[in-house]
Design a protein around this motif. Structure first.
Motif, PDB file in Angstrom:
ATOM      1  N   LEU A   1       0.779   2.421   1.050  1.00 61.67           N
ATOM      2  CA  LEU A   1       1.547   1.606   1.998  1.00 61.67           C
ATOM      3  C   LEU A   1       2.980   1.387   1.516  1.00 61.67           C
ATOM      4  O   LEU A   1       3.930   1.466   2.296  1.00 61.67           O
ATOM      5  CB  LEU A   1       0.881   0.244   2.175  1.00 61.67           C
ATOM      6  CG  LEU A   1      -0.036   0.014   3.363  1.00 61.67           C
ATOM      7  CD1 LEU A   1      -0.504  -1.428   3.362  1.00 61.67           C
ATOM      8  CD2 LEU A   1       0.642   0.350   4.680  1.00 61.67           C
TER       9      LEU A   1
ATOM     10  N   SER B   1       1.105 -10.193  10.341  1.00 61.73           N
ATOM     11  CA  SER B   1       0.165  -9.969   9.243  1.00 61.73           C
ATOM     12  C   SER B   1      -1.007  -9.104   9.706  1.00 61.73           C
ATOM     13  O   SER B   1      -1.483  -9.244  10.835  1.00 61.73           O
ATOM     14  CB  SER B   1      -0.370 -11.305   8.712  1.00 61.73           C
ATOM     15  OG  SER B   1      -1.314 -11.088   7.673  1.00 61.73           O
TER      16      SER B   1
ATOM     17  N   HIS C   1      -4.730  -7.374   7.828  1.00 62.43           N
ATOM     18  CA  HIS C   1      -5.499  -7.116   6.611  1.00 62.43           C
ATOM     19  C   HIS C   1      -5.688  -5.605   6.469  1.00 62.43           C
ATOM     20  O   HIS C   1      -5.716  -4.868   7.462  1.00 62.43           O
ATOM     21  CB  HIS C   1      -6.841  -7.858   6.629  1.00 62.43           C
ATOM     22  CG  HIS C   1      -7.895  -7.296   7.528  1.00 62.43           C
ATOM     23  ND1 HIS C   1      -8.756  -6.297   7.138  1.00 62.43           N
ATOM     24  CD2 HIS C   1      -8.252  -7.611   8.799  1.00 62.43           C
ATOM     25  CE1 HIS C   1      -9.600  -6.023   8.125  1.00 62.43           C
ATOM     26  NE2 HIS C   1      -9.304  -6.807   9.144  1.00 62.43           N
ATOM     27  N   ILE C   2      -5.773  -5.123   5.239  1.00 64.35           N
ATOM     28  CA  ILE C   2      -5.831  -3.672   5.012  1.00 64.35           C
ATOM     29  C   ILE C   2      -7.147  -3.224   4.385  1.00 64.35           C
ATOM     30  O   ILE C   2      -7.341  -2.027   4.166  1.00 64.35           O
ATOM     31  CB  ILE C   2      -4.638  -3.188   4.155  1.00 64.35           C
ATOM     32  CG1 ILE C   2      -4.538  -3.941   2.825  1.00 64.35           C
ATOM     33  CG2 ILE C   2      -3.350  -3.345   4.945  1.00 64.35           C
ATOM     34  CD1 ILE C   2      -5.352  -3.399   1.708  1.00 64.35           C
TER      35      ILE C   2
ATOM     36  N   ALA D   1      -2.483  -2.007  10.382  1.00 57.08           N
ATOM     37  CA  ALA D   1      -1.547  -1.727   9.290  1.00 57.08           C
ATOM     38  C   ALA D   1      -0.543  -0.661   9.712  1.00 57.08           C
ATOM     39  O   ALA D   1       0.664  -0.795   9.480  1.00 57.08           O
ATOM     40  CB  ALA D   1      -2.310  -1.276   8.048  1.00 57.08           C
TER      41      ALA D   1
ATOM     42  N   PHE E   1       0.554  -7.621   4.378  1.00 59.89           N
ATOM     43  CA  PHE E   1      -0.640  -6.785   4.339  1.00 59.89           C
ATOM     44  C   PHE E   1      -1.591  -7.420   3.329  1.00 59.89           C
ATOM     45  O   PHE E   1      -1.289  -7.468   2.134  1.00 59.89           O
ATOM     46  CB  PHE E   1      -0.292  -5.357   3.944  1.00 59.89           C
ATOM     47  CG  PHE E   1       0.695  -4.696   4.875  1.00 59.89           C
ATOM     48  CD1 PHE E   1       0.256  -3.963   5.973  1.00 59.89           C
ATOM     49  CD2 PHE E   1       2.058  -4.830   4.670  1.00 59.89           C
ATOM     50  CE1 PHE E   1       1.158  -3.368   6.844  1.00 59.89           C
ATOM     51  CE2 PHE E   1       2.972  -4.231   5.530  1.00 59.89           C
ATOM     52  CZ  PHE E   1       2.514  -3.502   6.627  1.00 59.89           C
TER      53      PHE E   1
END
Length: 352
Positions: free
Chosen positions: A30, A61, A63-64, A179, A196
């Protein structure tokens, strides 16, 4: 149509492992993609922060972490989210747990591979041969052929790739899709902040995010959290392009922010549904039949609102999908296009 650049980005990201609790190697990928698009990237524990020239202008925001397994003993593997959350048994008190208890059969014959969590180095591959709930531990146990020599603590990712068919994108979309959408914002001149987070599936990500806001946040910490949202079938998912929420099981979301997104959707002919209203209406029907009502769901945003004592507020934007938490999770191309468009419109609106 979705741009070739976005499809290529999604293909890159979905190929890199990011098992709950072992996301470091994905953060490295990323970071490269974000810095190539001009973002300033900073690492914190459980959190990657990408910022443009006006970091407080808009905040998103995603989440990854994605679901996978962790080796817990000789040829014994358990669901990573439950290990990371320090759960010793299944209580069926969340959407994820309810689904996992029901779909253990779906994971049979799935190809998986082991990797080194910091670097992402490949450590071997195998195939899931058996999945069951252990009666002694009341937790999901996986047996894998081909990874007999893997040591305890090694993360195991599902082999995954993006497929496009019949107007739908398929793969382990939750939450690599969101993402990719935030990285794409920087390709389109985004100057705000994108977070992330790690370990959302274990219920821990909000803590990392809240720590950042306590240290660096301003007076109006309005956050827009992006994610996917499960539906039972294609027909139900396709009734709307986007999913909004007024609340989850933990907290009521910011009304002003929610109305702003709703107004943008109406102005730009983007169909939407409020997921909390959808679940509550369905629960009324279930209760009338003497059945157990479903959870409203527990989101990263709801947790951080509930715990921050007014420091952080916001709302959420989600993509409707089917096949939640499987390798065949899919979303319509039309819905993803609307999602990307809405994020660009929203980022410009809140930046003014």
């Amino acid at each position: 149509m979705l741009s070739n650049e976005f499809i290529d980005l999604l293909k890159i990201l979905i190929r890199h492992p990011s098992v709950v609790g072992a996301e470091h190697s994905f953060f490295r990928v990323l970071q490269r993609e974000l810095e190539e698009r001009g973002a300033k990237v900073t690492w914190y524990e459980g959190l990657l922060v990408a910022q443009g020239n006006k970091p407080h202008s808009a905040m998103f925001s995603a989440h990854i972490d994605r679901h996978g397994l962790i080796c817990t003993g000789p040829n014994e593997f358990q669901y990573a989210a439950f290990i990371s959350a320090n759960k010793t048994d299944l209580l069926n008190n969340s959407v994820s747990e309810e689904l996992m208890s029901k779909v253990t059969e779906r994971f049979k014959s799935e190809a998986v591979y082991a990797y080194e969590p910091w670097s992402g180095i490949y450590r071997g591959s195998g195939v899931i041969k058996n999945t069951y709930v252990c009666e002694y531990r009341n937790n999901l146990i996986f047996e894998i052929e081909g990874l007999e020599d893997v040591v305890a603590g090694t993360p195991i990712a599902f082999k995954d790739k993006l497929t496009i068919s019949d107007g739908r994108l398929s793969g382990q979309l939750d939450n690599v899709l969101s993402a990719a959408a935030l990285v794409d914002l920087f390709s389109n001149g985004f100057e705000g902040t994108a977070f992330f987070t790690a370990q959302e599936e274990a219920g821990k990500s909000w803590r990392y995010l809240l720590e950042w806001f306590r240290r660096f946040g301003g007076n109006t910490n309005k956050l827009f959290v992006v994610d996917t949202s499960p539906f039972p079938d294609v027909e139900a998912a396709n009734k709307q392009l986007l999913v909004l929420r007024e609340k989850d099981a933990n907290a009521v979301f910011n009304k002003e922010s929610t109305k702003l997104i709703e107004a943008l959707c109406q102005k730009n002919n983007i169909s939407y549904l409020f997921k909390d209203r959808y679940v509550e209406a369905d629960n009324e029907w279930l209760i009338s039949r003497g059945e157990k009502p479903r959870s409203l769901g527990s989101t990263e945003l709801g947790r951080i609102i509930a715990a921050s004592n007014g420091l952080v507020d916001g709302t959420t934007i989600q993509v409707p999908t089917i096949g939640y938490h499987t390798m065949e999770e899919s979303a319509s191309v039309e819905s993803i296009e609307a999602f990307l468009r809405a994020l660009r419109l929203l980022s410009k609106e809140v930046s003014h």
